[in-house]
Motif scaffolding. Structure first.
Motif, PDB file in Angstrom:
ATOM      1  N   SER A   1      -1.774   4.887  11.963  1.00 15.91           N
ATOM      2  CA  SER A   1      -1.518   3.458  11.405  1.00 15.91           C
ATOM      3  C   SER A   1      -2.581   3.046  10.456  1.00 15.91           C
ATOM      4  CB  SER A   1      -1.053   2.662  12.425  1.00 15.91           C
ATOM      5  OG  SER A   1      -2.294   2.326  13.327  1.00 15.91           O
ATOM      6  N   ASP A   2      -2.162   1.885   9.909  1.00 16.50           N
ATOM      7  CA  ASP A   2      -3.355   1.082   8.948  1.00 16.50           C
ATOM      8  C   ASP A   2      -4.372   0.713  10.148  1.00 16.50           C
ATOM      9  OD1 ASP A   2      -1.833   1.639   6.807  1.00 16.50           O
ATOM     10  OD2 ASP A   2      -1.070  -0.178   6.561  1.00 16.50           O
TER      11      ASP A   2
ATOM     12  N   ILE B 137      -2.376   6.428   1.146  1.00 12.17           N
ATOM     13  CA  ILE B 137      -2.145   7.168   2.750  1.00 12.17           C
ATOM     14  C   ILE B 137      -2.426   6.222   3.803  1.00 12.17           C
ATOM     15  CG2 ILE B 137      -2.826   9.430   1.779  1.00 12.17           C
ATOM     16  CD1 ILE B 137      -5.604   9.230   2.966  1.00 12.17           C
ATOM     17  N   MET B 138      -3.106   5.006   3.451  1.00  8.26           N
ATOM     18  CA  MET B 138      -3.146   4.124   4.427  1.00  8.26           C
ATOM     19  C   MET B 138      -3.845   2.756   3.963  1.00  8.26           C
ATOM     20  SD  MET B 138      -6.572   5.428   6.886  1.00  8.26           S
ATOM     21  CE  MET B 138      -6.220   4.052   7.892  1.00  8.26           C
ATOM     22  N   HIS B 139      -3.993   1.853   4.610  1.00  7.74           N
ATOM     23  CA  HIS B 139      -4.534   0.543   4.355  1.00  7.74           C
ATOM     24  C   HIS B 139      -5.636   0.182   5.398  1.00  7.74           C
ATOM     25  CE1 HIS B 139      -5.153  -3.254   2.267  1.00  7.74           C
ATOM     26  NE2 HIS B 139      -5.086  -3.739   3.258  1.00  7.74           N
TER      27      HIS B 139
ATOM     28  N   SER C 166       0.787  -1.220   0.097  1.00 10.04           N
ATOM     29  CA  SER C 166       0.037   0.027  -0.127  1.00 10.04           C
ATOM     30  C   SER C 166       0.917   1.371  -0.043  1.00 10.04           C
ATOM     31  CB  SER C 166      -1.085  -0.218   1.138  1.00 10.04           C
ATOM     32  OG  SER C 166      -1.779   1.300   1.325  1.00 10.04           O
ATOM     33  N   ARG C 167       1.734   1.487   0.620  1.00  6.78           N
ATOM     34  CA  ARG C 167       2.633   2.548   0.885  1.00  6.78           C
ATOM     35  C   ARG C 167       3.478   2.831  -0.469  1.00  6.78           C
ATOM     36  NH1 ARG C 167       0.414   5.671   5.293  1.00  6.78           N
ATOM     37  NH2 ARG C 167      -0.110   4.114   6.978  1.00  6.78           N
ATOM     38  N   SER C 168       3.985   1.524  -0.887  1.00  2.51           N
ATOM     39  CA  SER C 168       5.008   1.631  -2.024  1.00  2.51           C
ATOM     40  C   SER C 168       4.117   2.426  -3.208  1.00  2.51           C
ATOM     41  CB  SER C 168       5.452   0.181  -2.462  1.00  2.51           C
ATOM     42  OG  SER C 168       4.385  -0.449  -2.928  1.00  2.51           O
TER      43      SER C 168
END
Length: 301
Positions: A276-277, A122-124, A116-118
């Motif tokens: 955080s996610d 902005i979040m998962h 997700s971050r890659s």
């Protein structure tokens, strides 16, 4: 005076419509999986709560290139945010990165937490899939399962592979592709059980797979420990009837509802965002608690 009032009211309505937030959700369903309507409902409920417009799209072909095209088309309309599942980072990553580069915030859901971050999200929001698989596998072994088989209906989906790998933690992976067609799932599962009578346990990584696997077990007449992911009324009935030992519940309504709310806070609240996610699962549903969630299966979870 009356005409002036009407004109002012019309202008207010036009202004409100013109500036309504708009969020687009795109997922990898082919429209055959009962899991995704619950996610969609969560998104629509959240949009209604904040007065935003909401669009839900999927590629009936199931092809990742078609899904990437949907992301590109959504980006071109410059919505206030995009919510997207990420089953194949190689196929979908460039389209998501392009959306982010154009200024559209993206939240990934359900699959692809590790990537997700890659891709710039902005979040998962979703379930830690490998950990969920590990929990399912530990419980299966505690309940006497020895020689298992994992039934995967989306071989391209890295998250489903993680479920299977987690189930076989510390052991060789035994997984087959059963396709997304219910008749094929039943036929391929029955064939696997008939060709290897040492198999004593099955993990179905989707609810429609679970129901088809239960039918296959009945047709073969085998004594099989069956566990599965996600809930439907059919899965609940199988649990109550003792044909499914347990289901892993990832509370998919949260995967639809929360990203719309978080994108609203992010775009209108100066970048407000959890630190955080958000893990939406896993949790176990078995005979001890099936009745408590029965009314919600296929509706809100």
């Amino acid at each position: 005076m009356r005409n002036l009032t009407l004109a002012a009211t019309a202008l207010l309505l036009m202004t409100s419509t013109a500036f309504a937030e708009r969020y687009v959700m795109i997922t990898h369903t082919q429209g055959t999986d009962t899991f995704w309507p619950v996610v969609e409902k969560g998104g629509r409920d959240a949009a209604a709560a904040i007065g935003a417009d909401f669009e839900y799209n999927f590629a009936p072909s199931g092809d990742m290139a078609d899904m990437a095209s949907l992301i590109e088309a959504a980006t071109a309309t410059q919505p206030d945010g995009i919510v997207v599942s990420l089953p194949d980072v190689g196929a979908l990553g460039p389209a998501i990165q392009a959306a982010v580069a154009s200024g559209v915030p993206v939240i990934t859901i359900n699959s692809g937490a590790d990537f997700s971050r890659s891709v710039g999200a902005i979040m998962h929001i979703g379930q830690p899939e490998r950990l969920a698989g590990e929990a399912a596998g530990r419980r299966a072994r505690e309940e006497g399962a020895v020689n298992g088989l994992c039934l995967n209906h989306e071989a391209f989906n890295a998250s489903l592979v993680e479920r299977c790998e987690g189930y076989f933690e510390g052991r060789p992976l035994n997984m087959i592709d059963v396709s997304n067609d219910v008749a094929q799932i039943e036929a391929r599962t029955a064939a696997a059980l008939q060709s290897n009578t040492d198999i004593d346990s099955l993990l179905a990584v989707g609810p429609h797979v679970c129901e088809a696997a239960a039918a296959a077990i009945d047709s073969v007449g085998a004594d099989i420990h069956l566990s599965c992911f996600d809930l439907t009324p059919g899965v609940i009935n199988l649990i109550k009837d003792g044909k499914v030992a347990y289901a892993i519940d990832q509370q998919q309504r949260l995967q639809g509802y929360l990203p719309v709310i978080f994108l609203h806070l992010y775009t209108t609240g100066g970048g407000l965002l959890p630190g955080s996610d958000v893990p939406s699962g896993p949790g176990f549903v078995d005979q001890s608690n099936a009745a408590a969630v029965e009314a919600l299966a296929g509706v809100d979870r």
